[in-house]
Design an enzyme around this catalytic site. Structure first.
Site, PDB file in Angstrom:
ATOM      1  N   TYR A 115       0.837  -1.198   0.000  1.00 25.10           N
ATOM      2  CA  TYR A 115       0.000   0.000   0.000  1.00 25.10           C
ATOM      3  C   TYR A 115       0.876   1.253   0.000  1.00 25.10           C
ATOM      4  O   TYR A 115       1.403   1.677   1.035  1.00 25.10           O
ATOM      5  CB  TYR A 115      -0.923   0.021   1.213  1.00 25.10           C
ATOM      6  CG  TYR A 115      -1.853  -1.173   1.322  1.00 25.10           C
ATOM      7  CD1 TYR A 115      -2.186  -1.939   0.217  1.00 25.10           C
ATOM      8  CD2 TYR A 115      -2.392  -1.542   2.559  1.00 25.10           C
ATOM      9  CE1 TYR A 115      -3.041  -3.035   0.325  1.00 25.10           C
ATOM     10  CE2 TYR A 115      -3.250  -2.632   2.670  1.00 25.10           C
ATOM     11  CZ  TYR A 115      -3.557  -3.372   1.551  1.00 25.10           C
ATOM     12  OH  TYR A 115      -4.394  -4.456   1.666  1.00 25.10           O
ATOM     13  N   HIS A 130       0.450 -12.253   1.326  1.00 26.33           N
ATOM     14  CA  HIS A 130      -0.353 -11.295   0.567  1.00 26.33           C
ATOM     15  C   HIS A 130      -0.447 -11.725  -0.898  1.00 26.33           C
ATOM     16  O   HIS A 130       0.561 -11.752  -1.609  1.00 26.33           O
ATOM     17  CB  HIS A 130       0.269  -9.899   0.662  1.00 26.33           C
ATOM     18  CG  HIS A 130      -0.653  -8.791   0.289  1.00 26.33           C
ATOM     19  ND1 HIS A 130      -0.249  -7.471   0.211  1.00 26.33           N
ATOM     20  CD2 HIS A 130      -1.980  -8.784  -0.016  1.00 26.33           C
ATOM     21  CE1 HIS A 130      -1.279  -6.715  -0.132  1.00 26.33           C
ATOM     22  NE2 HIS A 130      -2.329  -7.485  -0.280  1.00 26.33           N
TER      23      HIS A 130
END
Length: 324
Positions: A54, A139
């Site tokens: 992010y 992830h």
């Protein structure tokens, strides 16, 4: 804010997702990011999720600063592994190509090796300013599944045994591999993004998680924004492409059922995952304090039981719409 206990962790029913803190799609200021986290805290949210991906580290740094003065034992924080961040001088002057409004002078490198995972956790700790992480997720490992299971997950388990991590699991947009994970591997929590919503359900995953004592964090409950408004826009997108007309018709049928009970479509979308006992938290993103307030107001809404029956009738059985 109510919390649901899973093992040694108590996750508030709403968690704050950190993608927007990393400038997802548009830049926000450091001050707005800090105010958004503060608004979540003031509303009782004590679960915060982030990732190196992010904003190539920006979200972790901002979240770490925003929580620095908060009592460490009063909140739960999750981050992720699988993408290492490396300097890329060739990217100077360009913007990130993966949806975040940040410079491209740092790039992501996929790495689910043991050394890569341990390095990722160490670097996240530095960016967050912490000495331990409550939850670490693999992830998006679907394209690196063999290495993630053979090296990445055992590395996370090692770190859990060392006390650096409190719990381990994976976060994905695909229900089937998560189901395999909870049935066959040593995980505590999984994050299921966009696959257990009013539009599509991941009952097999949730049932397996419940049977194996694995908690589920639901994310992406608005299905790329389709369920985020009382009625979807005609040009609404789903899974990064224009939503087909038949899908828009399904969403309007769901909205009809909600309106008949005096409930908005987003309110029902946020409440739906909690109907399964395996779900311990729903993570929502926010780019401003007002968006946090909207999510909290939706969460506090009482949903009539009859609505769920009507929604089931308005949602014809279809094959799951797996993946982005």
């Amino acid at each position: 804010m109510k919390a649901r206990t899973h093992g040694a962790l108590a996750l508030t029913e709403l968690g704050l997702g950190g993608a927007q803190l990393g400038n997802l799609y548009r830049a926000i200021s450091d001050e707005t990011a800090a105010a958004t986290v503060a608004a979540a805290w003031d509303a009782g949210i004590r679960y915060f999720d982030t990732a190196p991906h992010y904003g190539v580290g920006l979200a972790e740094r901002r979240l770490g600063r925003a929580l620095a003065e908060r009592p460490r034992d009063d909140y739960v924080l999750s981050t992720k592994v699988g993408r290492l961040l490396v300097d890329d001088p060739a990217g100077a002057g360009r913007r990130d190509a993966e949806g975040f409004d940040v410079p491209a002078s740092t790039r992501r490198v996929w790495d689910f090796s043991r050394d890569g995972v341990r390095r990722s956790v160490e670097e996240s700790l530095t960016r967050l300013g912490l000495d331990r992480i409550d939850v670490a997720f693999l992830h998006d490992p679907e394209d690196h599944w063999e290495q993630a299971l053979a090296e990445g997950l055992p590395a996370l388990v090692e770190l859990r045994e060392e006390g650096v991590l409190g719990a381990v699991g994976a976060g994905m947009n695909f229900a089937a591999p998560l189901t395999e994970l909870v049935r066959e591997h040593d995980v505590d929590l999984v994050m299921c993004a966009g696959r257990h919503t009013l539009l599509e359900q991941a009952d097999e995953l949730l049932d397996a998680a419940l049977a194996h004592g694995v908690g589920v964090v639901a994310a992406g409950v608005y299905n790329s924004g389709l369920l985020a408004r009382p009625r979807p826009a005609a040009d609404a997108h789903y899974n990064y492409a224009p939503a087909p007309s038949e899908l828009l018709a399904r969403v309007h049928a769901l909205a009809d059922a909600c309106e008949a009970h005096g409930v908005s479509l987003p309110e029902a979308a946020l409440a739906f995952p909690f109907r399964h006992p395996a779900v311990v938290s729903v993570v929502v993103g926010a780019a401003a304090p007002g968006q946090v307030a909207d999510a909290v107001d939706r969460h506090r809404r009482t949903i009539p039981d009859d609505l769920w029956t009507d929604l089931a009738l308005a949602r014809p059985a279809t094959e799951a719409l797996e993946g982005p």
